[in-house]
Design an enzyme around this catalytic site. Structure first.
Site, PDB file in Angstrom:
ATOM      1  N   GLU A  25      34.092  29.614  47.721  1.00 17.45           N
ATOM      2  CA  GLU A  25      33.168  29.708  46.791  1.00 17.45           C
ATOM      3  C   GLU A  25      32.172  28.550  46.563  1.00 17.45           C
ATOM      4  OE1 GLU A  25      34.734  31.135  43.094  1.00 17.45           O
ATOM      5  OE2 GLU A  25      36.027  32.700  44.205  1.00 17.45           O
ATOM      6  N   ASN A  49      35.431  31.293  52.386  1.00 18.23           N
ATOM      7  CA  ASN A  49      35.790  32.373  51.694  1.00 18.23           C
ATOM      8  C   ASN A  49      34.689  32.755  50.396  1.00 18.23           C
ATOM      9  OD1 ASN A  49      37.503  34.874  51.030  1.00 18.23           O
ATOM     10  ND2 ASN A  49      38.190  33.749  49.323  1.00 18.23           N
ATOM     11  N   HIS A 106      34.704  41.578  45.215  1.00 18.37           N
ATOM     12  CA  HIS A 106      34.823  42.161  44.095  1.00 18.37           C
ATOM     13  C   HIS A 106      33.822  43.203  43.579  1.00 18.37           C
ATOM     14  CE1 HIS A 106      38.146  39.411  43.509  1.00 18.37           C
ATOM     15  NE2 HIS A 106      37.594  38.614  43.972  1.00 18.37           N
ATOM     16  N   GLU A 113      39.608  40.011  48.945  1.00 11.85           N
ATOM     17  CA  GLU A 113      40.049  40.060  47.693  1.00 11.85           C
ATOM     18  C   GLU A 113      39.590  41.357  46.907  1.00 11.85           C
ATOM     19  OE1 GLU A 113      39.067  36.656  45.320  1.00 11.85           O
ATOM     20  OE2 GLU A 113      39.648  35.294  46.966  1.00 11.85           O
ATOM     21  N   ASP A 141      38.688  44.651  45.258  1.00 10.93           N
ATOM     22  CA  ASP A 141      38.918  45.340  44.092  1.00 10.93           C
ATOM     23  C   ASP A 141      37.700  46.057  43.621  1.00 10.93           C
ATOM     24  OD1 ASP A 141      37.889  43.220  42.847  1.00 10.93           O
ATOM     25  OD2 ASP A 141      39.874  42.393  42.065  1.00 10.93           O
TER      26      ASP A 141
END
Ligand code: G2I
Length: 459
Positions: free
Chosen positions: A160, A202, A238, A265, A267
């Site tokens: 990030e 990432n 996400h 990641e 979701d």
């Protein structure tokens, strides 16, 4: 357009995009009928992973699902900077080691998350800046990647680092303020510490072609052109209630730069679209031959950081949701990663020439060369030792460091001295080299080492 219609439109675009892409694929689809996520992903040469809070490894309802369905794990928090180096220079690997043992006992690979991030820094690092922070950060990368060397499939070396919004620029942070080269310094240190791990960048909000993903794309392209060691890009994913129509195209453009891509990641917001979006993300990964795996950020809805979003594949009682079925079907329907080419010897000469062809006739004894990754106030030196015509049973490499330079840590060698004339001896596993064989070690220092030349002595 009302909300419901907007959603439907978004899904239609996503599904149409995915179909169009599927039709242009040249990979042959090999339908199969795995009955778990891990088996189905493995059949296609991929992994299916979950983020794990290691405290839950003693809950059997949790590990039953984890072990049955997943063949990759990532620590939700336990390998982050605050967890692994709570005080400067004092490292704590309890949670991370526990996860690695669980993975090894259950046939799972491990993603490492995350060596450097502007969040979840220990308090002591949050209060640092400039070259003190840079040195501390590179030391952190070196120590943690060395501790887990050989056990990590892929590291999120940097997490990030790009800003949200339209700038496509780096995010401001204490790390960024140490100089724009902090990311490449981290990747070089990680490569030196664990040459076998894939090294990833990432980030989130990179789920389509947008300003942020393009900023990252430009960085990866630059790194590849300058030989900065980067192997993969993680797309956190996400997700909300719709999926960008160019999700797959975005993965593909990164893959076309020569890096692997991974969904790291995943979701998805609950609601009517959840199952469709999970299916579409899985298909997109399957359709990109360099998409090597998918990780969901947790196992059951109640394990998720997203709380009431019910964002995962299993409900709180461990039941499979509709999204699970869509993911499993997409894994089974998708193409396998093309297997590695020719078993026959290649007809062309090897394309990779030795990076440092010895110009002199091969020395009896050994020779050494150094490459430096330097920044204001510090450096990482990677040293290549090449055995001469009779091989070595041990080696010793000397440098004379300029005044002001000092060795702060060393890997794959034992240092004597830290300033002026310093020497590095082999450790027990890399002293014995056959004729012409090469090994590497490295060291980090403060000050500048520019212009140093190594001398090598063999025994
Ligand atoms: O925020 C979701 C993820 C975004 N990408 C990077 C990931 O590393 C990040 O994971 C989350 C974890 O899922 C949370 O569990 O990162 C959060 C921290 O930014 C984690 O939350 C932290 C809490 O902030 C702490 O108060 C708590 O002590 O979890 C810690 C352990 O439960």
């Amino acid at each position: 357009m009302n909300h419901r219609r907007a959603l439907r439109a978004a899904v239609t675009i996503a599904v149409t995009g995915a179909l169009a892409a599927a039709m242009t694929m040249t990979l042959t689809s090999t339908a199969s009928a795995g009955t778990t996520l891990r088996a189905s992903a493995a059949e296609k040469g991929r992994y299916f992973g979950a983020a794990v809070a290691t405290g839950k490894l003693s809950t059997s309802a949790y590990t039953t699902i984890l072990n049955r369905e997943f063949n990759s794990v990532v620590a939700e928090n336990e390998m982050k900077w605050d967890a692994t180096e709570p005080q400067q220079g004092r490292f704590s690997y309890t949670g991370g080691d526990r996860l690695v043992s669980h993975a090894q006992a259950n046939g799972m690979s491990v993603r490492g998350h995350a060596l450097l991030w502007y969040q979840q820094q220990p308090g002591w690092a949050q209060n640092m800046s400039g070259s003190a922070l840079r040195n501390a950060a590179i030391n952190h990368v070196t120590q943690v990647a060395t501790h887990f060397r050989g056990k990590i499939y892929a590291w999120d070396v940097v997490n990030e680092a790009f800003a949200d919004g339209n700038s496509g620029a780096r995010r401001d942070s204490n790390l960024q303020r140490t100089g724009n080269d902090w990311i490449e310094a981290a990747f070089r240190a990680a490569r030196a510490a664990d040459p076998g791990a894939k090294l990833c960048y990432n980030d989130y909000n990179t789920d389509g072609i947008n300003a942020k993903s393009t900023g990252i794309y430009n960085m990866v392209r630059d790194f590849k052109s300058r030989g900065v060691p980067i192997d993969c890009v993680g797309f956190q994913s996400h997700l909300g209630t719709s999926l960008a129509g160019d999700y797959q195209a975005n993965l593909q453009r990164f893959a076309d730069l020569g890096v692997d891509v991974q969904i790291t990641e995943l979701d998805v917001m609950t609601g009517g679209n959840q199952a469709n979006i999970y299916g579409a993300v899985t298909r997109a990964c399957m359709n990109v031959s360099r998409c090597t795996g998918i990780t969901t950020w947790g196992v059951r809805d109640c394990d998720s950081w997203r709380g009431s979003d019910n964002a995962l594949l299993f409900d709180c009682n461990g039941n499979k949701k509709a999204a699970y079925t869509n993911v499993l079907n997409a894994l089974n329907a998708g193409p396998a990663i093309p297997t590695d080419p020719p078993t026959d010897p290649p007809t062309d000469p090897p394309t990779d020439p030795p990076t440092d062809p010895p110009t002199d006739p091969p020395a009896v004894g050994c020779s050494a060369s150094v490459s430096l990754n330097s920044w204001t106030g510090g450096f990482v030196a990677t040293v290549k030792v090449t055995a001469g015509s009779t091989g070595t049973s041990g080696w010793n490499v000397g440098f004379t460091l300029p005044s002001g330079a000092s060795v702060t840590n060393t890997w794959s060698a034992t240092a004597s001295g830290s300033t002026g004339a310093v020497r590095f001896a082999n450790v027990n596993y890399n002293g014995r080299l056959g004729a012409g064989q090469v090994t590497e070690f490295g060291f980090q220092g403060t000050g500048s080492a520019s212009g140093v030349t190594p001398t090598c002595t063999a025994s």
